[in-house]
Design a protein around this motif. Structure first.
Motif, mmCIF file in Angstrom:
data_model
loop_
_atom_site.group_PDB
_atom_site.id
_atom_site.type_symbol
_atom_site.label_atom_id
_atom_site.label_comp_id
_atom_site.label_asym_id
_atom_site.label_seq_id
_atom_site.Cartn_x
_atom_site.Cartn_y
_atom_site.Cartn_z
ATOM 1 N N ASP A 96 0.827 -1.207 0.000
ATOM 2 C CA ASP A 96 0.000 0.000 0.000
ATOM 3 C C ASP A 96 0.861 1.256 0.000
ATOM 4 O O ASP A 96 0.339 2.362 -0.061
ATOM 5 C CB ASP A 96 -0.909 0.020 1.232
ATOM 6 C CG ASP A 96 -2.006 -1.024 1.167
ATOM 7 O OD1 ASP A 96 -2.330 -1.480 0.046
ATOM 8 O OD2 ASP A 96 -2.537 -1.396 2.229
ATOM 9 N N HIS A 97 2.189 1.096 0.087
ATOM 10 C CA HIS A 97 3.118 2.229 0.138
ATOM 11 C C HIS A 97 3.041 3.043 -1.151
ATOM 12 O O HIS A 97 3.231 2.511 -2.237
ATOM 13 C CB HIS A 97 4.551 1.722 0.349
ATOM 14 C CG HIS A 97 5.599 2.773 0.229
ATOM 15 N ND1 HIS A 97 5.726 3.794 1.154
ATOM 16 C CD2 HIS A 97 6.561 2.985 -0.701
ATOM 17 C CE1 HIS A 97 6.727 4.575 0.790
ATOM 18 N NE2 HIS A 97 7.249 4.107 -0.331
ATOM 19 N N VAL A 98 2.718 4.323 -1.018
ATOM 20 C CA VAL A 98 2.709 5.240 -2.163
ATOM 21 C C VAL A 98 3.943 6.118 -2.008
ATOM 22 O O VAL A 98 4.010 6.948 -1.108
ATOM 23 C CB VAL A 98 1.417 6.086 -2.202
ATOM 24 C CG1 VAL A 98 1.457 7.075 -3.363
ATOM 25 C CG2 VAL A 98 0.196 5.181 -2.317
ATOM 26 N N PRO A 99 4.948 5.934 -2.881
ATOM 27 C CA PRO A 99 6.223 6.609 -2.673
ATOM 28 C C PRO A 99 6.290 8.085 -3.046
ATOM 29 O O PRO A 99 7.247 8.761 -2.689
ATOM 30 C CB PRO A 99 7.203 5.804 -3.535
ATOM 31 C CG PRO A 99 6.401 4.906 -4.385
ATOM 32 C CD PRO A 99 4.996 4.903 -3.900
ATOM 33 N N VAL A 100 5.298 8.624 -3.771
ATOM 34 C CA VAL A 100 5.369 10.029 -4.185
ATOM 35 C C VAL A 100 5.482 10.935 -2.957
ATOM 36 O O VAL A 100 4.883 10.671 -1.917
ATOM 37 C CB VAL A 100 4.148 10.436 -5.036
ATOM 38 C CG1 VAL A 100 2.872 10.496 -4.214
ATOM 39 C CG2 VAL A 100 4.381 11.757 -5.730
ATOM 40 N N ARG A 101 6.287 11.991 -3.100
ATOM 41 C CA ARG A 101 6.408 13.020 -2.070
ATOM 42 C C ARG A 101 6.211 14.365 -2.781
ATOM 43 O O ARG A 101 7.107 14.881 -3.435
ATOM 44 C CB ARG A 101 7.775 12.967 -1.364
ATOM 45 C CG ARG A 101 7.996 11.706 -0.546
ATOM 46 C CD ARG A 101 6.988 11.627 0.618
ATOM 47 N NE ARG A 101 7.143 10.424 1.411
ATOM 48 C CZ ARG A 101 6.480 9.279 1.215
ATOM 49 N NH1 ARG A 101 5.631 9.175 0.209
ATOM 50 N NH2 ARG A 101 6.669 8.253 2.005
#
Length: 160
Positions: A96-101
């Motif tokens: 579920d990790h969404v890497p966008v910052r």
């Protein structure tokens, strides 16, 4: 002065128009290069990948490698690639990790704007931050408007 992002069908690794050009894209802070838009970049030019891998390897030694930073790499005469560190880690299958910052993309776009103005270059990109990074275009588009278009830069977004 251009006041809008231009959307075109095409390949961002073959930027349209005259004059100097910067192709920008989002990279991760984990050293991963091998999926998404970077594959097309590497097929066209070896320099952006080699520079990113060196930059990542030198992290922590004053290289400046960090979220929100941008590396400008000459690809061919009149064309540069901007490796913008805008994603934390990478997405793995089933995660579920969404890497966008978004804050990092905003900061990197500001650096990109400075560089493009200095070079007198137009800016070209795919829909940055929305692929493997998992970001939403409706959050990224206003950052591009604020950091690039509002400063008088011509921005073209390519959709295959």
């Amino acid at each position: 002065m251009n006041s809008a992002i231009e959307y075109v069908r095409g390949d961002a690794t073959r930027p349209q128009g005259d004059g100097p050009k910067v192709i920008c894209h989002v990279v991760n802070d984990a050293g991963g290069w091998g999926r998404g838009f970077v594959v097309a970049l590497s097929r066209r030019w070896p320099q952006p990948e080699a520079a990113y891998r060196r930059w990542y390897k030198e992290r922590g030694s004053g290289s400046g490698f960090a979220l929100g930073q941008m590396q400008l790499v000459p690809a061919e005469p009149g064309v540069w690639v901007a490796n913008m560190v805008g994603q934390h880690g990478i997405r793995t299958r089933g995660s579920d990790h969404v890497p966008v910052r978004y804050e990092a993309i905003d900061q990197a776009l500001n650096h990109l704007g400075d560089a493009a103005l200095r070079l007198g270059a137009s800016v070209h990109m795919p829909r940055i931050g929305t692929g493997l990074a998992g970001g939403r275009w409706e959050r990224i588009e206003p950052l591009i408007q604020d950091r690039l278009v509002s400063r008088g830069l011509t921005v073209t977004v390519y959709e295959l």
